[in-house]
Design a protein around this motif. Structure first.
Motif, mmCIF file in Angstrom:
data_model
loop_
_atom_site.group_PDB
_atom_site.id
_atom_site.type_symbol
_atom_site.label_atom_id
_atom_site.label_comp_id
_atom_site.label_asym_id
_atom_site.label_seq_id
_atom_site.Cartn_x
_atom_site.Cartn_y
_atom_site.Cartn_z
ATOM 1 N N ASP A 13 0.697 -1.375 0.016
ATOM 2 C CA ASP A 13 0.039 -0.008 -0.046
ATOM 3 C C ASP A 13 0.778 1.307 0.006
ATOM 4 N N PHE A 14 2.158 0.956 -0.306
ATOM 5 C CA PHE A 14 3.049 2.305 -0.431
ATOM 6 C C PHE A 14 3.336 2.634 -1.768
ATOM 7 N N ARG A 15 3.753 4.134 -1.737
ATOM 8 C CA ARG A 15 4.315 4.646 -2.912
ATOM 9 C C ARG A 15 5.520 5.450 -2.606
ATOM 10 N N LEU A 16 6.498 5.207 -3.384
ATOM 11 C CA LEU A 16 7.686 5.941 -3.251
ATOM 12 C C LEU A 16 8.212 6.902 -4.359
ATOM 13 N N ASP A 17 8.101 7.889 -4.233
ATOM 14 C CA ASP A 17 8.350 9.064 -5.255
ATOM 15 C C ASP A 17 9.891 9.143 -5.071
ATOM 16 N N ARG A 18 10.618 8.795 -6.001
ATOM 17 C CA ARG A 18 12.160 8.833 -6.005
ATOM 18 C C ARG A 18 12.549 10.248 -6.359
ATOM 19 N N SER A 19 11.778 10.914 -7.087
ATOM 20 C CA SER A 19 12.435 12.356 -7.545
ATOM 21 C C SER A 19 12.168 13.462 -6.319
ATOM 22 N N SER A 20 11.106 12.941 -5.721
ATOM 23 C CA SER A 20 11.079 13.971 -4.501
ATOM 24 C C SER A 20 11.352 13.452 -3.126
ATOM 25 N N PHE A 21 11.841 12.144 -3.169
ATOM 26 C CA PHE A 21 11.987 11.357 -1.843
ATOM 27 C C PHE A 21 10.811 11.690 -0.785
ATOM 28 N N ALA A 22 9.500 11.226 -1.204
ATOM 29 C CA ALA A 22 8.327 11.247 -0.671
ATOM 30 C C ALA A 22 7.785 9.985 -0.232
ATOM 31 N N LEU A 23 7.138 9.293 0.724
ATOM 32 C CA LEU A 23 6.808 8.247 0.859
ATOM 33 C C LEU A 23 5.373 8.499 1.103
ATOM 34 N N TYR A 24 4.408 7.556 0.394
ATOM 35 C CA TYR A 24 3.090 7.518 0.548
ATOM 36 C C TYR A 24 2.510 6.154 1.160
ATOM 37 N N TYR A 25 1.528 6.340 2.069
ATOM 38 C CA TYR A 25 0.871 5.108 2.608
ATOM 39 C C TYR A 25 -0.674 5.343 2.160
ATOM 40 N N LYS A 26 -1.009 4.453 1.136
ATOM 41 C CA LYS A 26 -2.693 4.729 0.878
ATOM 42 C C LYS A 26 -2.823 6.044 0.539
ATOM 43 N N ASP A 27 -1.855 6.693 -0.341
ATOM 44 C CA ASP A 27 -2.060 8.083 -0.718
ATOM 45 C C ASP A 27 -2.036 9.278 0.032
ATOM 46 N N GLU A 28 -1.640 8.717 1.464
ATOM 47 C CA GLU A 28 -1.432 9.721 2.532
ATOM 48 C C GLU A 28 0.271 10.032 2.648
ATOM 49 N N LEU A 29 0.681 11.093 2.709
ATOM 50 C CA LEU A 29 2.179 11.170 2.849
ATOM 51 C C LEU A 29 2.661 10.975 4.154
ATOM 52 N N VAL A 30 3.531 10.106 4.368
ATOM 53 C CA VAL A 30 4.208 9.619 5.395
ATOM 54 C C VAL A 30 5.183 10.704 5.984
ATOM 55 N N ASP A 31 5.013 11.323 6.891
ATOM 56 C CA ASP A 31 5.836 12.581 7.693
ATOM 57 C C ASP A 31 7.103 11.982 8.564
ATOM 58 N N GLY A 32 8.032 12.706 8.648
ATOM 59 C CA GLY A 32 9.081 12.421 9.651
ATOM 60 C C GLY A 32 9.869 10.993 8.976
ATOM 61 N N VAL A 33 10.014 10.903 7.902
ATOM 62 C CA VAL A 33 10.866 10.019 7.209
ATOM 63 C C VAL A 33 12.130 10.676 6.660
ATOM 64 N N GLY A 34 13.246 10.424 7.163
ATOM 65 C CA GLY A 34 14.352 11.619 6.483
ATOM 66 C C GLY A 34 14.887 11.056 5.037
ATOM 67 N N LYS A 35 15.559 12.141 4.694
ATOM 68 C CA LYS A 35 15.711 11.810 2.939
ATOM 69 C C LYS A 35 16.627 10.501 3.095
#
Length: 75
Positions: A13-35
């Motif tokens: 249920d995750f999506r990692l955007d490698r261009s912006s280094f953002a991690l999403y769980y079920k389309d919600e941004l997962v905060d607090g994960v370092g680059k």
């Protein structure tokens, strides 16, 4: 694991955007994960089903700036 483009990797249920280094769980941004943690995750996803050494991860994530980085940083 599914790659939608050069920059988006989906797994479970995750999506990692490698261009912006953002991690999403079920389309919600997962905060607090370092680059760096997301860069390590990207390396592990790129090498799925392969054995990757701590040193290879360090080389790929920290590159020439790896002074003082130890295997426990990767753990």
């Amino acid at each position: 694991m599914k790659t939608d483009s050069l920059h988006i990797v989906r797994f479970a249920d995750f999506r990692l955007d490698r261009s912006s280094f953002a991690l999403y769980y079920k389309d919600e941004l997962v905060d607090g994960v370092g680059k760096k943690a997301l860069q390590v995750l990207a390396v592990l996803l790129e090498t799925a089903n392969e054995l990757v050494s701590h040193q290879e991860v360090i080389d790929r994530v920290w590159g020439d700036g790896a002074f003082g980085v130890r295997p426990d940083h990767v753990n």
